[in-house]
Design an enzyme around this catalytic site. Structure first.
Site, PDB file in Angstrom:
ATOM      1  N   TYR A  56     -24.204  30.538  24.273  1.00 10.30           N
ATOM      2  CA  TYR A  56     -24.387  30.800  22.842  1.00 10.30           C
ATOM      3  C   TYR A  56     -25.778  31.355  22.614  1.00 10.30           C
ATOM      4  O   TYR A  56     -26.754  30.781  23.084  1.00 10.30           O
ATOM      5  CB  TYR A  56     -24.214  29.525  22.019  1.00 10.30           C
ATOM      6  CG  TYR A  56     -22.968  29.588  21.182  1.00 10.30           C
ATOM      7  CD1 TYR A  56     -22.871  30.528  20.147  1.00 10.30           C
ATOM      8  CD2 TYR A  56     -21.872  28.781  21.445  1.00 10.30           C
ATOM      9  CE1 TYR A  56     -21.709  30.629  19.405  1.00 10.30           C
ATOM     10  CE2 TYR A  56     -20.707  28.888  20.697  1.00 10.30           C
ATOM     11  CZ  TYR A  56     -20.634  29.812  19.679  1.00 10.30           C
ATOM     12  OH  TYR A  56     -19.492  29.928  18.961  1.00 10.30           O
ATOM     13  N   GLU A  58     -26.903  32.848  19.266  1.00  7.16           N
ATOM     14  CA  GLU A  58     -27.032  33.315  17.879  1.00  7.16           C
ATOM     15  C   GLU A  58     -28.479  33.679  17.580  1.00  7.16           C
ATOM     16  O   GLU A  58     -29.401  32.951  17.966  1.00  7.16           O
ATOM     17  CB  GLU A  58     -26.556  32.219  16.917  1.00  7.16           C
ATOM     18  CG  GLU A  58     -25.051  32.065  16.947  1.00  7.16           C
ATOM     19  CD  GLU A  58     -24.570  30.878  16.127  1.00  7.16           C
ATOM     20  OE1 GLU A  58     -25.369  29.950  15.905  1.00  7.16           O
ATOM     21  OE2 GLU A  58     -23.397  30.896  15.723  1.00  7.16           O
ATOM     22  N   ASP A 201     -20.042  57.666  11.935  1.00  6.67           N
ATOM     23  CA  ASP A 201     -19.311  56.790  12.851  1.00  6.67           C
ATOM     24  C   ASP A 201     -18.930  57.644  14.051  1.00  6.67           C
ATOM     25  O   ASP A 201     -17.992  58.437  13.986  1.00  6.67           O
ATOM     26  CB  ASP A 201     -18.076  56.240  12.131  1.00  6.67           C
ATOM     27  CG  ASP A 201     -17.198  55.400  13.042  1.00  6.67           C
ATOM     28  OD1 ASP A 201     -17.461  55.363  14.261  1.00  6.67           O
ATOM     29  OD2 ASP A 201     -16.237  54.801  12.526  1.00  6.67           O
ATOM     30  N   THR A 227     -18.428  52.735  18.841  1.00  5.40           N
ATOM     31  CA  THR A 227     -17.879  51.829  19.851  1.00  5.40           C
ATOM     32  C   THR A 227     -18.623  52.131  21.142  1.00  5.40           C
ATOM     33  O   THR A 227     -19.272  53.176  21.264  1.00  5.40           O
ATOM     34  CB  THR A 227     -16.379  52.070  20.108  1.00  5.40           C
ATOM     35  OG1 THR A 227     -16.218  53.402  20.613  1.00  5.40           O
ATOM     36  CG2 THR A 227     -15.555  51.907  18.842  1.00  5.40           C
ATOM     37  N   LYS A 230     -15.305  54.095  24.339  1.00  9.50           N
ATOM     38  CA  LYS A 230     -14.535  55.352  24.336  1.00  9.50           C
ATOM     39  C   LYS A 230     -15.245  56.339  25.274  1.00  9.50           C
ATOM     40  O   LYS A 230     -15.373  56.029  26.445  1.00  9.50           O
ATOM     41  CB  LYS A 230     -14.348  55.826  22.910  1.00  9.50           C
ATOM     42  CG  LYS A 230     -13.537  54.795  22.090  1.00  9.50           C
ATOM     43  CD  LYS A 230     -13.267  55.202  20.656  1.00  9.50           C
ATOM     44  CE  LYS A 230     -12.536  54.071  19.924  1.00  9.50           C
ATOM     45  NZ  LYS A 230     -12.309  54.374  18.501  1.00  9.50           N
ATOM     46  N   ARG A 236     -15.499  47.155  25.956  1.00 10.04           N
ATOM     47  CA  ARG A 236     -15.066  47.152  24.558  1.00 10.04           C
ATOM     48  C   ARG A 236     -16.168  46.516  23.724  1.00 10.04           C
ATOM     49  O   ARG A 236     -16.590  45.399  24.000  1.00 10.04           O
ATOM     50  CB  ARG A 236     -13.796  46.314  24.358  1.00 10.04           C
ATOM     51  CG  ARG A 236     -12.622  46.671  25.203  1.00 10.04           C
ATOM     52  CD  ARG A 236     -11.328  46.194  24.585  1.00 10.04           C
ATOM     53  NE  ARG A 236     -10.947  47.113  23.547  1.00 10.04           N
ATOM     54  CZ  ARG A 236     -10.457  48.330  23.777  1.00 10.04           C
ATOM     55  NH1 ARG A 236     -10.278  48.762  24.995  1.00 10.04           N
ATOM     56  NH2 ARG A 236     -10.154  49.114  22.776  1.00 10.04           N
TER      57      ARG A 236
HETATM   58  C1  LIG Z   1     -12.047  53.550  17.414  1.00 11.20           C
HETATM   59  C2  LIG Z   1     -12.743  53.751  16.141  1.00 11.20           C
HETATM   60  C3  LIG Z   1     -13.219  52.661  15.397  1.00 11.20           C
HETATM   61  C4  LIG Z   1     -12.823  51.224  15.674  1.00 11.20           C
HETATM   62  O1  LIG Z   1     -13.148  50.683  16.865  1.00 11.20           O
HETATM   63  P1  LIG Z   1     -12.462  49.308  17.349  1.00 11.20           P
HETATM   64  O2  LIG Z   1     -13.277  48.978  18.540  1.00 11.20           O
HETATM   65  O3  LIG Z   1     -11.041  49.614  17.619  1.00 11.20           O
HETATM   66  O4  LIG Z   1     -12.621  48.301  16.256  1.00 11.20           O
HETATM   67  C5  LIG Z   1     -13.979  52.926  14.267  1.00 11.20           C
HETATM   68  N1  LIG Z   1     -14.230  54.183  13.891  1.00 11.20           N
HETATM   69  C6  LIG Z   1     -13.767  55.249  14.563  1.00 11.20           C
HETATM   70  C7  LIG Z   1     -14.087  56.622  14.071  1.00 11.20           C
HETATM   71  C8  LIG Z   1     -12.990  55.068  15.696  1.00 11.20           C
HETATM   72  O5  LIG Z   1     -12.497  56.133  16.325  1.00 11.20           O
END
Ligand SMILES: *Cc1c(COP(=O)(O)O)cnc(C)c1O
Length: 417
Positions: A56, A58, A201, A227, A230, A236
């Site tokens: 933990y 935090e 994002d 993220t 990807k 993840r």
């Molecule tokens: C994949 C994605 C997310 C979300 O990611 P998770 O890990 O699935 O919660 C948010 N914004 C965009 C543009 C994405 O492609």
């Protein structure tokens, strides 16, 4: 490539062991074209299975609520330093558990309930967390949605018009199914004119940005979320980058505002992933992702497919399959039968439904990690065409599946023997 040991799981829990072995076989024998997926390195798999999962922690490095933080502090500070260097960020928070929680924490950092946010329509490439009516976030804030032009490009003039009319507190860019470059400078100018904050994002394209293959919003925008699993090819997880003036608000928003204890095993894996991103090998990888996508664009266009947004600048393609006599759902099914994994996807202003849309989305990051190049991309494009046209012919789908398996045997998946 070395595989990661599962000897203890095998000895202790056969049911889970069988599921993992099944998934390994699926990942090895099939062709992964889901644009948001990738294969991490054996080192990252090991870090995810490390003893940091027991801890933990935090709070933040140097300011924790529990004792025993010497090594969690070390590893989290390392992840932060590396990410700052890669993207040129003032401030980084590596604790968001995934992309969606990163976005929610970023909203909480700068918005009050009822505030207006200008984001892109989901069917034009936006993400659920950008204000889709099915999300709780859409109940909290007033999301206004912009769309792409008829040619499928971001309509900056429309964004400007909508920004002047609605005076949003936040303007949001960055998408899940949009295949073109984004003009961050132009968005920033519009935002400055109406007094809005800017958020990008970059969940899908972070790896391409990190390698200098696409425009980087981090030096320009107030907030950038991503993220790490990807194109960035880490575990993840999520991450928020921001300008210095928002650092405190972002950290408070992630913890204690929204989350509890961070997952330090994931953060250790993020640090390793960022270390990989800083290498020349990764730069070559990111270049090859785009080359491969470009080859598929040409090949699929020559085969008569309609490509949304007119093609690609990044790692993905959104394809209208209805001209081939199939729906997105049928195409996804036929390709699955042929050993090729894609996802059905809405196209801009899709007349069909989300569960059976007109398109499929494909991406090259996972195939490129396996070492596949231009020749393989041409072959994969042919298979896609044959499988969709042959959706009612089990013999064709079976034949392709065998050919796919044969090709995949030549390109190992990291971490799987
Ligand atoms: C994949 C994605 C997310 C979300 O990611 P998770 O890990 O699935 O919660 C948010 N914004 C965009 C543009 C994405 O492609």
């Amino acid at each position: 490539m070395p595989s990661v040991s599962k000897a203890q799981i095998q000895a202790q829990d056969d049911a889970v062991y069988q599921a993992i072995i099944g998934e390994e076989k699926r990942q090895k024998e099939g062709l992964e074209l889901i644009a948001s997926e990738n294969y991490v390195s054996p080192a990252i798999l090991e870090a995810l299975g490390s003893v940091f999962t027991n801890k933990y922690s935090e709070g933040y490095p140097g300011k924790r609520y529990y004792g025993g933080q010497t090594f969690t502090d070390q590893v989290e500070a390392l992840a932060i330093e590396r990410a700052k260097k890669i993207f040129g960020a003032d401030h980084v928070n590596v604790q968001p558990l995934s992309g969606a929680p990163a976005n929610v924490a970023a909203y909480f950092a700068v918005l009050e309930p009822g505030d207006t946010v200008l984001g892109m329509d989901l069917s034009h490439g936006g993400h659920l967390t950008h204000g889709h009516p099915v999300t709780y976030i859409a109940k909290l804030y007033n999301f206004i949605r912009y769309k792409t032009t008829a040619e499928g490009l971001i309509d900056y003039e429309e964004i400007e018009r909508m920004a002047r009319e609605h005076k949003p507190k936040l303007i949001l860019v960055g998408y899940s199914a949009y295949s073109r470059e984004i003009d961050y400078e132009r968005i920033k100018k519009i935002a400055d004119e109406v007094g809005a904050l800017t958020m990008a994002d970059i969940a899908h394209i972070a790896g391409l940005i990190a390698a200098g293959e696409m425009n980087n919003p981090v030096p320009i925008f107030d907030l950038v979320t991503t993220t790490t699993h990807k194109t960035l090819r880490g575990p993840r997880g999520g991450m928020i980058m921001c300008k210095a003036h928002l650092a405190k608000a972002v950290d408070k928003s992630v913890f204690p505002g929204f989350q509890g204890g961070p997952h330090e095993n994931n953060i250790a894996a993020k640090a390793i992933a960022f270390g990989e991103v800083m290498t020349d090998d990764y730069k070559k990888y990111a270049q090859q992702i785009r080359k491969n996508a470009k080859v598929m664009e040409e090949e699929l266009r020559n085969l008569g497919f309609k490509l949304m947004f007119g093609g690609t600048d990044n790692h993905l393609l959104l394809i209208d399959v209805t001209s081939k006599g199939a729906t997105g759902k049928e195409a996804e099914w036929a390709l699955d039968e042929a050993g090729i994994t894609v996802n059905k996807n809405m196209i801009p202003d899709d007349p069909r439904s989300p569960m059976d849309p007109s398109g499929i989305r494909i991406g090259t990051p996972a195939m490129t990690t396996r070492g596949m190049k231009e020749d393989e991309m041409r072959q994969v494009s042919k298979w896609i065409n044959e499988a969709i046209l042959g959706k009612d012919d089990p013999t064709t789908l079976e034949r392709i599946k065998n050919e796919v398996k044969e090709m995949c045997e030549r390109f190992p998946v990291p971490g799987i023997e």
